[in-house]
Structures are given as structure tokens and as C-alpha cells.
Design a protein around this motif. Structure first.
Motif, PDB file in Angstrom:
ATOM      1  N   GLU A  32       0.838  -1.200   0.000  1.00  0.00           N
ATOM      2  CA  GLU A  32       0.000   0.000   0.000  1.00  0.00           C
ATOM      3  C   GLU A  32       0.875   1.253   0.000  1.00  0.00           C
ATOM      4  N   THR A  67      -3.604   1.900  -7.797  1.00  0.00           N
ATOM      5  CA  THR A  67      -3.758   0.623  -7.097  1.00  0.00           C
ATOM      6  C   THR A  67      -4.186  -0.475  -8.063  1.00  0.00           C
ATOM      7  N   TYR A 122      -8.374  -1.622  -2.595  1.00  0.00           N
ATOM      8  CA  TYR A 122      -7.337  -1.914  -1.603  1.00  0.00           C
ATOM      9  C   TYR A 122      -6.545  -3.130  -2.063  1.00  0.00           C
TER      10      TYR A 122
END
Length: 231
Positions: A18, A148, A206
Motif C-alpha cells: 500500500e 492501485t 485496496y
């Protein structure tokens, strides 16, 4: 190794990925800025934890540290410039210009970063102008979501996806991107079926540490855009 230890290790790796996805190539970012960015995404970690992850990224990833002054800055290592002729430069300029018409303005810095190795002083002038109708322009979307998804597609990582009009988050395998009539879609596998979603409809993404195997005999050409809604 216990289940709890495995889970802690997985969460630590998730955090490293992340943080890596938040580090730019065209500018430096500090540990404090990364800490705030994580908080904005609902990921509460201490500054010391963020620093430990950065130390790991410096050791094993293409991340460099500017220690000339405090606070230290971090960025991904930029590629060296390539020697190209006028024809090749024009091709890359064309591709860069088209991407900027396709993607929202918040993505343009990423496009600039991707094409940095091909830039020359002469390319500071605008040599390509691509025009599209207003109806084909995409809405403003989070650049963090896009980056992402790019990381997940490239490294074949599962993502937790939140979509407009879908009440629950989904753990999906992102397979690639589709462009049709100036609109950008994400193709993904959810359970045993394939789906397509407008990038504009992705509220959050995510990155997890779980890898997936690309489906055998699969092609993006086989996914009709009519399947963009979950059934």
C-alpha cells in the motif's frame, strides 16, 4: 508458525504494498505525507511503522531516499532516458497525448512520469492535438484508485473493490483494462465469473498480498461490456 503470526505477516506485506503504491516517481514524498495518506484511506498505523516499511522498500524495491535534508523524501527510481529518433518520439508523443484525453486530469502526472524516459527539450512544445467529443470524456476519478488497480493488474494481486450501486465490498482478481468509445473499464473475475466496471464507478480499491493465477485461455476480447453489472 501460528495462524495469528501468518495473519500479522500478511497484514505487514499488505501495508508495504500500500505504501509502495503511494510513492510517486516525479516528485518526492515524506514519511509524514505517507502517514497522512494512509490515514485518509482509513489505514491507521504509527509513523514508526510507516518508517519501518519504508526501510524495507529501500532495501528490496525500486525506491530511493533523498537524505540531503530533513524530512527525508522518497520516490521510485526513474528510468534513464532512451535514445530514440524523431519517428519514435512522435509515436510516443501521440500515445501520451491520447492517454491524456482518455484519462481524467488527476492521472496526467502519472502519464508524464511514464513517458519521462522518452522526453526531449523539443517535446516541451505541443506537437500532437487529439480531440474528442465531450460525451466521451471521463469523470474525475481518484488517481490512487487507478494506481492501485494498475499495480494489482501488473503483479496479479487480489483487490478489495468498492463499487457504486454494489452494497458490499468485493474481493476480485483484476485482469486488465478495456477502452471503448473513450471510456475506461476494469475487467475482473469475481468468484467464477467475469465482469467489467467503469473506472468511474470504482469508489475504492485496496491491494492485498494474495496472488492469483491468470485464467487459462482467457482473453479480454471475450468479455462483452454488457456484462459490466454484477448479477
Amino acid at each position: 508458525m501460528s495462524t495469528s503470526t501468518n495473519r500479522q505477516s500478511a497484514e505487514h506485506l499488505e501495508l508495504i504494498f500500500e505504501i509502495y503504491s503511494l510513492i510517486p516517481t516525479t516528485r518526492k514524498i515524506t514519511a509524514r505525507e505517507l502517514h497522512l495518506a494512509l490515514n485518509d484511506k482509513g489505514i491507521a498505523r504509527s509513523k514508526r511503522t510507516v518508517q519501518r516499511c519504508l526501510d524495507c522498500l529501500l532495501t528490496y524495491f525500486d525506491v530511493e531516499q533523498d537524505a540531503t535534508s530533513k524530512p527525508y523524501g522518497y520516490r521510485r527510481t526513474a528510468n534513464s532516458k532512451l535514445a530514440l529518433g524523431p519517428r519514435e518520439h512522435m509515436v510516443f508523443l501521440w500515445a501520451e497525448a491520447y492517454l491524456k484525453t482518455l484519462l481524467p486530469p488527476s492521472y496526467h502526472l502519472m502519464v508524464d512520469s511514464a513517458f519521462t524516459p522518452f522526453s526531449t527539450p523539443s517535446t516541451k512544445r505541443k506537437l500532437i492535438d487529439i480531440r474528442q467529443s465531450e460525451s466521451s470524456r471521463t469523470k474525475e476519478t481518484s488517481s490512487t484508485v487507478f494506481e492501485t488497480l494498475c499495480t494489482a493488474v501488473f503483479y496479479q494481486r487480489e483487490v478489495r473493490l468498492s463499487l457504486i450501486n454494489v452494497p458490499q465490498s468485493l474481493y476480485v482478481n483484476p485482469l486488465g483494462f478495456i477502452v471503448e468509445q473513450g471510456h475506461l473499464y476494469l475487467a475482473y473475475q469475481y468468484q467464477d465469473t467475469f465482469h467489467v466496471a467503469l473506472i468511474d464507478d470504482v469508489l475504492s480499491a485496496y491491494l492485498t498480498t494474495f496472488a492469483y493465477h491468470y485464467p487459462n485461455n482467457f482473453s479480454l476480447n471475450n468479455i462483452p461490456l454488457s456484462k459490466k453489472e454484477l448479477t
